[in-house]
Design a protein around this motif. Structure first.
Motif, mmCIF file in Angstrom:
data_model
loop_
_atom_site.group_PDB
_atom_site.id
_atom_site.type_symbol
_atom_site.label_atom_id
_atom_site.label_comp_id
_atom_site.label_asym_id
_atom_site.label_seq_id
_atom_site.Cartn_x
_atom_site.Cartn_y
_atom_site.Cartn_z
ATOM 1 N N ASN A 25 0.820 -1.206 0.000
ATOM 2 C CA ASN A 25 0.000 0.000 0.000
ATOM 3 C C ASN A 25 0.857 1.260 0.000
ATOM 4 O OD1 ASN A 25 -2.252 -1.610 -0.043
ATOM 5 N ND2 ASN A 25 -2.623 -1.455 2.153
ATOM 6 N N LYS A 26 2.071 1.141 0.529
ATOM 7 C CA LYS A 26 3.049 2.235 0.521
ATOM 8 C C LYS A 26 4.322 1.677 -0.108
ATOM 9 C CE LYS A 26 5.529 5.303 3.648
ATOM 10 N NZ LYS A 26 5.855 5.608 5.041
ATOM 11 N N PRO A 27 4.906 2.377 -1.088
ATOM 12 C CA PRO A 27 6.110 1.841 -1.747
ATOM 13 C C PRO A 27 7.232 1.524 -0.768
ATOM 14 C CG PRO A 27 5.289 3.772 -2.914
ATOM 15 C CD PRO A 27 4.499 3.666 -1.627
ATOM 16 N N LYS A 28 7.910 0.416 -1.027
ATOM 17 C CA LYS A 28 9.064 0.013 -0.213
ATOM 18 C C LYS A 28 10.311 0.398 -1.004
ATOM 19 C CE LYS A 28 6.768 -3.265 2.638
ATOM 20 N NZ LYS A 28 7.022 -4.212 3.676
ATOM 21 N N TRP A 35 19.136 -4.672 -3.951
ATOM 22 C CA TRP A 35 18.413 -5.554 -3.027
ATOM 23 C C TRP A 35 17.973 -6.825 -3.751
ATOM 24 C CZ3 TRP A 35 13.711 -7.915 -2.801
ATOM 25 C CH2 TRP A 35 13.282 -8.399 -1.563
ATOM 26 N N ILE A 36 17.383 -6.661 -4.952
ATOM 27 C CA ILE A 36 16.914 -7.816 -5.736
ATOM 28 C C ILE A 36 18.086 -8.728 -6.086
ATOM 29 C CG2 ILE A 36 15.876 -8.529 -7.939
ATOM 30 C CD1 ILE A 36 14.234 -5.832 -7.759
ATOM 31 N N LYS A 59 5.487 -3.944 -5.522
ATOM 32 C CA LYS A 59 5.003 -5.333 -5.400
ATOM 33 C C LYS A 59 6.149 -6.320 -5.557
ATOM 34 C CE LYS A 59 3.763 -6.125 -10.251
ATOM 35 N NZ LYS A 59 4.423 -4.975 -10.811
ATOM 36 N N ILE A 60 5.875 -7.536 -5.075
ATOM 37 C CA ILE A 60 6.767 -8.671 -5.293
ATOM 38 C C ILE A 60 5.911 -9.804 -5.833
ATOM 39 C CG2 ILE A 60 8.215 -10.437 -4.211
ATOM 40 C CD1 ILE A 60 9.154 -8.389 -2.218
ATOM 41 N N ILE A 61 6.376 -10.398 -6.913
ATOM 42 C CA ILE A 61 5.727 -11.584 -7.467
ATOM 43 C C ILE A 61 6.667 -12.742 -7.189
ATOM 44 C CG2 ILE A 61 4.855 -12.710 -9.545
ATOM 45 C CD1 ILE A 61 4.322 -9.874 -10.674
ATOM 46 N N MET A 62 6.142 -13.758 -6.521
ATOM 47 C CA MET A 62 6.982 -14.879 -6.084
ATOM 48 C C MET A 62 6.272 -16.199 -6.329
ATOM 49 S SD MET A 62 6.490 -14.084 -2.034
ATOM 50 C CE MET A 62 5.650 -12.509 -2.096
#
Length: 161
Positions: A25-28, A35-36, A59-62
């Motif tokens: 909801n809030k950008p990280k 980091w990636i 977002k993260i897609i995992m």
């Protein structure tokens, strides 16, 4: 088929077939290319974390990890005495891996929420989830590798007779 497994003021977590999409909801802003790179490299070396397919500030897609949360297994008393200590050993090994990796890269790379609620037992493996809880910084917090053990010890002890 798609459905949400969690929605709160911080995130929305959605499952679509064999992937999980975690939207913030809030950008990280700490989720950078660096980091990636370190997350994927860490996973390549140790193979104990959920695999990230795509990540950015929003977002993260995992991959979806099929299994059961370790905390649930503790609370439902579904682990033998031996399995409880194997799970504790796996959690300790994760922390040791974070220390080793941090020493290799000259920065601190640690999961700041490495409790039993973020470990999935998949067959005989223990997979650390919640990848956005991994932090990469130059100045490590002294207890960052120890505090998650308290959560796991408490979860184990709570259900012992």
């Amino acid at each position: 088929m798609s459905h949400y497994i969690k929605q709160d003021q911080f995130t929305k977590i959605q499952i679509q077939r064999d992937i999980v999409i975690k939207t913030f909801n809030k950008p990280k802003l700490y989720i950078t290319k660096d980091w990636i790179y370190h997350y994927n490299n860490y996973n390549k070396i140790y193979n104990t974390t959920v695999k990230i397919l795509e990540a950015d500030h929003n977002k993260i897609i995992m991959q979806y990890v099929k299994g059961t949360q370790l905390v649930q297994l503790y609370h439902e008393d579904k682990l033998s005495h031996k399995q409880r200590y194997q799970s504790y050993q796996a959690a300790q090994q994760n922390l040791a891996n974070m220390c080793e990796y941090s020493s290799m890269i000259g920065q601190s790379f640690f999961h700041n929420d490495c409790g039993a609620h973020n470990i999935i037992k998949q067959d005989n493996d223990y997979i650390l989830i919640d990848p956005d809880s991994f932090m990469l910084n130059k100045n490590p917090y002294a207890a960052c590798f120890l505090s998650p053990l308290q959560n796991i010890l408490y979860s184990m002890k709570k259900n012992e007779v």
